[in-house]
Design an enzyme around this catalytic site. Structure first.
Site, PDB file in Angstrom:
ATOM      1  CG  HIS A  50      -1.665   1.346   1.372  1.00 45.48           C
ATOM      2  ND1 HIS A  50      -1.543   2.150   2.479  1.00 45.48           N
ATOM      3  CD2 HIS A  50      -2.470   2.097   0.615  1.00 45.48           C
ATOM      4  CE1 HIS A  50      -2.273   3.142   2.450  1.00 45.48           C
ATOM      5  NE2 HIS A  50      -3.018   3.213   1.191  1.00 45.48           N
ATOM      6  CB  SER A  51       0.748   4.339   0.142  1.00 46.40           C
ATOM      7  OG  SER A  51       1.463   5.517   0.013  1.00 46.40           O
ATOM      8  CG  LEU A  52       7.266   4.529   1.086  1.00 45.70           C
ATOM      9  CD1 LEU A  52       7.845   5.103  -0.157  1.00 45.70           C
ATOM     10  CD2 LEU A  52       7.648   5.053   2.289  1.00 45.70           C
ATOM     11  CG  LEU A  61      -3.999  -2.170  -2.850  1.00 42.89           C
ATOM     12  CD1 LEU A  61      -3.182  -2.943  -1.948  1.00 42.89           C
ATOM     13  CD2 LEU A  61      -5.491  -1.750  -2.347  1.00 42.89           C
TER      14      LEU A  61
END
Length: 774
Positions: A251-253, A284
Site C-alpha cells: 500500500h502506498s509507499l 494499492l
C-alpha cells in the site's frame, strides 16, 4: 453486576482482540438479560490530547457480533456492529450488546487498536469492562472474569499475524504485505490479511500472510533503507523449505519498498526466485512516478527540503550529489532506476501484476502516478459522462435533502471537536471545482484502445483532483460511512471505475523531440549511478567517474514540460515487456486509507476494493495470457475484415473505372456520329462533359400522357434537332443505333477490356428487327 474487566496497553501498530462469549443458561439470573453493556476507556490523562505529534494518544474500537459478515446484508438489529474511530485520552466508549432470544449462545469480537503514528515508545492504556447493568461498568474491581457465563479469548498482534499456521505437509504460498508512509503492518494491513486468510480457507490453498513490523516509525529514511530491511526479513526469516510460491501486496509507499526488496533479493540471493515462483504483485495507491508531477511546486520544495526525510527526496525525483566531496557527480532519482535491472527482470516473471489507483479524492498519491500514467483517458471521460448523466436522473428532492443533511453534519462536526488545526486546514480547501483544459501529457499518454476514438465528441477530460490540504483534512478527521453502507450491501455505490489489462503494445509511440534542456549536457553517463551499484551491499554511493562533467552542476529545477518527460520515461520503464491490470476506484475521502481499509469500519468504503483484490488474485485468479490471446485474436479478425473490405472496395473501384471508360467512349462516339443533335439545345451546354444531366429524370405533363407525347417528341426531334427531349432518351436512341452496327460497338468494348476484336457478322433482318424492338 460486573462480568469481566481487563486492563492493557497498545503501542504503535498494535491491537488487542477480545472474543467474548456469553451463555445465559450458565448465569444465575432469571429472566436472562436482553442486553449487556460494554465500556472501553482510554486511561491516558486528558492533557495528552494536545500531544498530537507525539501520539496521537487515541484508540480505535469496534464491536461486531459473530454473525456479522460485511459481504451479507444485516437481517436484524442483533447483528449490527458499533465502532468509534477516535477514543481520546480520558474518554470512554459505550456499546449495548443486544441478544436475540432465539439464540442460546452469543459471541462478540472487540478490537482495540492503537492510533499512534509518530512514536515507537509511546503507549496508550485502556480498560475494558463488561456488565449486565450500565452502572456496574464504573465499579472498581480487579482484572478477571466474574461470571461462569462469560468466556473471553484474548489475542494480541503477534498471535493474530502468526495464525493460521501453515500445513507442514503441503506447499506454502507466502503472501508478503508492505505498509506505507507513517503506517504500520500490524494494525493497518490486518483487514487485507484476514480477507486473504478467508479466501484461502474457502479454496483450501495453503496460504500464509506475513509482514515486516520493524519498519514502523522509520518510513522517512528512504526506499533503499526500508526495502533492504524487508528483503532480508523475507529471505532469512520468512523463507522456509516448503514455500513454493510468493506474492507481494503493498500500500502506498509499500509498493515501492517491496519493488526494491524484490531487486535486492534477486541481487543477493540469486536462487530465491529460482526455487520460489512469483505469483501476484499488487500495489494499492503507490506513487510509482513520484509525487512532484501532479502536485503544486511547493509540494516538491517541501519534499526536496526533507519534509518527510530521504523518502520525500525519493518521491520528489530529486537529483542528489553522489558524494559530499564532489557535488558535480550526481545520481539519478531512485524511481528512475527502480523499474529497470533486477527489479524488472523479476517483475516480468510474476503471473499477475495489478495496480489499484484512486480516480478521485486522493491528494496524497494522485491518479497518474498510481496508475502508471498510460490509460484510456478518452474512455474514462465517457465513463465519467455516463455516470454523471445517470446521477442527474435521480430524484432532485432526495438529493437536496441529502445535501442539506451533509451540510448540517459538516457544520456540527466543524463546530464540535475538530480543533483549531483541522479548522485552519478546512479554510484552505477550495470552494468550487475549476474546469481545466487537459495538458499535453494526457494526449501523449492516451493508449491505443481496441476501438479507436475518431468522433469529435471523444474529448479528453481531466478527472477532478483533490488537493493536499483536502487530503490532510480527511486524514485528521475522516468522514465516516453511513449505517446503510455497513448494514446493506445493495446500498453501497459502485466502486470499480475502470478495470482493464494494458499490454506493452497498447502504449502510444514515443514522442521524440530534438530540443535540449539547460544543463542536460552535463549529465554524462559516467556521472550517474549505475543500476547494479544501487543494489550493491558494499557501498550505496559507488560511482563511475570515468567521464566527469566539466565544472559543478547546478541544481536541476524541472519545468512542467520537463517533468512530463521524466514521468513518461519512468512509466515506459514500468511497461517494458510487462502487462499491468489497472483498476481505478472511486472512493469517498479519505480515499488513500480507504483503499486498503486501514480500520475495519472507519475505512469501510474500501471493502469492495479489497474484495476485488481477493476475488481476482486468490479466489478466482485471472489469467492475463488468456486476455492477451483474446485481444490478439480480435485484432487479427478486425485486420482480416479490414483487408477483405479493402479488397472488395478495390475490386469495386476497378469495375466502376471500367464502366466509366465505356460510358466515356460511347459518349464520344455519339458526338462524332450525331454532331448536330449533341451540339444543339440542352446538349450544347454539356458538349465536353460526361456528367449526368439531372433534368433527364424530370417528367413533364407531355411525357405523362400515355406515350403519345413521347412519340410526338421523338418524331419532332428526328425532324428538328433543336427540341431534344433529354439526355436519357437521346442516349437510348443512340444505343439502339449502335446496336445496328454491332461490330463497331464490340470494338469499343474490346478496347476498354483489352480483348482482341473478333469479326462479327449480323444479318440485315436481325438489324431491322433489333431496331424495331429498341
Amino acid at each position: 453486576m460486573l462480568l469481566y474487566r481487563t486492563r492493557a496497553a497498545v503501542k504503535v501498530g498494535q491491537l488487542q482482540r477480545y472474543v467474548i462469549t456469553y451463555t445465559p443458561s450458565k448465569d444465575n439470573v432469571f429472566p436472562a438479560p436482553a442486553v449487556l453493556f460494554l465500556r472501553v476507556r482510554n486511561t491516558e490523562r486528558f492533557p495528552l490530547r494536545a500531544a498530537y505529534l507525539n501520539g496521537p494518544f487515541m484508540l480505535y474500537v469496534d464491536v461486531r457480533p459473530e454473525a456479522y459478515d460485511p459481504d451479507v446484508s444485516i437481517a436484524g438489529e442483533y447483528d449490527v456492529p458499533v465502532y468509534e474511530p477516535q477514543v481520546k485520552a480520558a474518554q470512554s466508549f459505550y456499546a449495548e450488546l443486544k441478544m436475540d432470544p432465539a439464540r442460546k449462545v452469543y459471541t462478540w469480537t472487540v478490537d482495540v487498536v492503537s492510533q499512534l503514528i509518530f512514536s515507537v515508545t509511546a503507549t496508550v492504556g485502556f480498560e475494558l469492562s463488561l456488565a449486565r447493568e450500565r452502572d456496574a461498568l464504573h465499579v472498581a474491581a480487579e482484572d478477571g472474569v466474574y461470571s461462569a457465563a462469560v468466556e473471553v479469548t484474548h489475542k494480541d498482534t503477534a498471535a493474530l499475524w502468526s495464525s493460521p499456521r501453515p500445513r507442514a505437509d503441503e506447499p506454502v504460498h507466502l503472501v508478503v504485505v508492505s505498509h506505507g508512509l507513517h503506517s504500520n503492518t500490524g494494525a493497518d494491513m490486518l483487514y487485507v490479511k484476514e480477507r486473504i486468510d478467508r479466501a484461502a480457507e474457502a479454496t483450501g490453498e495453503n496460504v500464509i500472510v506475513r509482514g515486516y513490523f520493524d519498519n514502523v516509525c522509520r518510513t522517512e529514511r528512504g526506499v533503499k533503507y526500508l526495502g533492504k530491511r524487508l528483503a532480508q526479513h523475507v529471505a532469512l526469516t520468512l523463507r522456509e523449505p516448503n514455500v513454493t510460491k510468493i506474492s507481494f501486496v503493498g500500500h502506498s509507499l509499500g509498493g515501492l519498498v517491496m519493488t526494491y526488496a524484490i531487486a535486492y533479493i534477486h541481487a543477493h540471493y540469486p536462487d530465491f526466485f529460482e526455487q520460489i515462483e512469483p505469483v501476484n504483485f499488487v500495489a494499492l495507491a503507490t506513487p510509482f512516478l513520484g509525487l512532484s508531477n501532479e502536485n503544486p511546486l511547493y509540494v516538491k520544495f517541501a519534499l526536496d527540503f526533507g519534509f518527510v526525510g530521504k523518502t520525500g527526496q525519493d518521491l520528489g525525483l530529486t537529483w542528489r550529489p553522489a558524494s559530499p566531496f564532489n557535488p558535480s557527480i550526481v545520481s539519478k532519482p531512485l524511481l528512475r532506476i527502480l523499474p529497470t535491472g533486477p527489479a524488472a527482470e523479476i517483475l516480468r516473471r510474476f503471473k499477475r501484476r495489478t495496480v489499484y489507483a484512486n480516480a478521485v479524492n486522493d491528494g496524497i498519491v494522485p491518479l497518474r502516478t498510481s496508475a502508471l500514467l498510460y490509460l484510456d483517458w478518452r474512455g474514462l471521460s465517457k465513463t465519467k459522462k455516463t455516470r454523471r448523466e445517470s446521477e442527474e436522473k435521480e430524484d432532485e428532492e432526495v438529493v437536496e435533502v441529502a445535501n442539506e443533511n451533509e451540510a448540517v453534519a459538516a457544520l456540527n462536526q466543524g463546530a464540535s471537536l475538530t480543533g483549531p488545526i483541522q479548522y485552519a486546514i478546512s479554510l484552505l480547501r477550495p470552494a468550487g471545482v475549476t474546469k481545466r483544459r487537459p495538458s499535453k501529457i494526457y494526449n501523449r499518454s492516451q493508449t491505443l484502445s481496441e476501438q479507436q476514438h475518431n468522433s469529435e465528441d471523444d474529448e479528453t477530460t481531466i478527472l477532478p483532483r483533490t488537493s493536499v490540504f483536502e487530503s490532510a483534512t480527511s486524514l485528521i478527521n475522516p468522514p465516516l460511512p453511513p449505517e446503510s453502507f455497513i448494514e446493506d450491501v445493495e446500498a453501497r455505490p459502485k466502486t470499480i471505475f475502470h478495470d482493464r489489462i494494458y499490454f506493452p503494445e497498447d502504449l502510444p509511440p514515443r514522442h521524440l523531440r530534438h530540443t535540449r534542456s539547460e544543463g542536460s549536457s552535463l549529465l554524462s553517463a559516467g556521472s550517474l549511478l549505475s543500476t547494479s551499484s544501487m543494489f550493491s551491499s558494499k557501498s550505496e554511493a559507488s560511482v563511475d567517474t570515468t567521464s566527469p562533467p566539466e565544472g559543478p552542476r547546478p541544481d536541476k529545477v524541472l519545468t512542467q514540460l520537463e517533468k512530463a518527460q521524466v514521468e513518461e520515461k519512468i512509466a515506459r520503464s514500468w511497461h517494458d515487456g510487462m502487462a499491468w491490470r489497472k483498476v481505478l476506484v472511486q472512493l469517498e475521502p479519505d480515499a488513500h486509507n480507504n483503499i486498503v481499509v486501514r480500520r475495519t469500519f472507519a475505512n469501510a468504503y474500501g471493502w469492495p476494493v479489497v474484495q476485488h483484490l481477493v476475488e481476482h488474485h486468490f479466489l478466482h485468479p485471472y489469467d492475463p495470457e488468456e486476455e492477451h490471446a483474446r485481444r490478439r485474436k480480435k485484432r487479427a479478425e478486425e485486420q482480416e475484415t479490414a483487408e477483405e473490405r479493402a479488397r472488395e472496395d478495390a475490386a469495386d473501384a476497378v469495375e466502376i473505372e471500367k464502366d466509366l471508360k465505356v460510358l466515356t467512349l460511347l459518349d464520344q462516339d455519339e458526338r462524332e456520329r450525331h454532331p448536330r443533335r449533341t451540339d444543339t439545345g440542352a446538349s450544347a451546354a454539356s458538349k465536353d462533359s460526361v456528367v449526368w444531366d439531372d433534368g433527364a429524370f424530370d417528367v413533364s405533363e407531355e411525357e405523362d400522357d400515355g406515350g403519345e407525347g413521347e412519340a410526338q417528341a421523338v418524331e419532332e426531334g428526328e425532324k428538328a434537332g433543336d427540341n431534344a427531349i433529354g439526355y436519357l432518351q437521346s442516349f437510348s436512341s443512340g444505343v439502339a443505333s449502335y446496336l445496328t452496327d454491332w461490330p463497331s460497338v464490340a470494338r469499343v468494348y474490346d478496347s476498354v477490356l483489352g480483348v482482341p476484336s473478333m469479326p462479327v457478322t449480323v444479318e440485315n433482318g436481325e438489324k431491322e428487327g433489333r431496331q424495331t424492338t429498341e
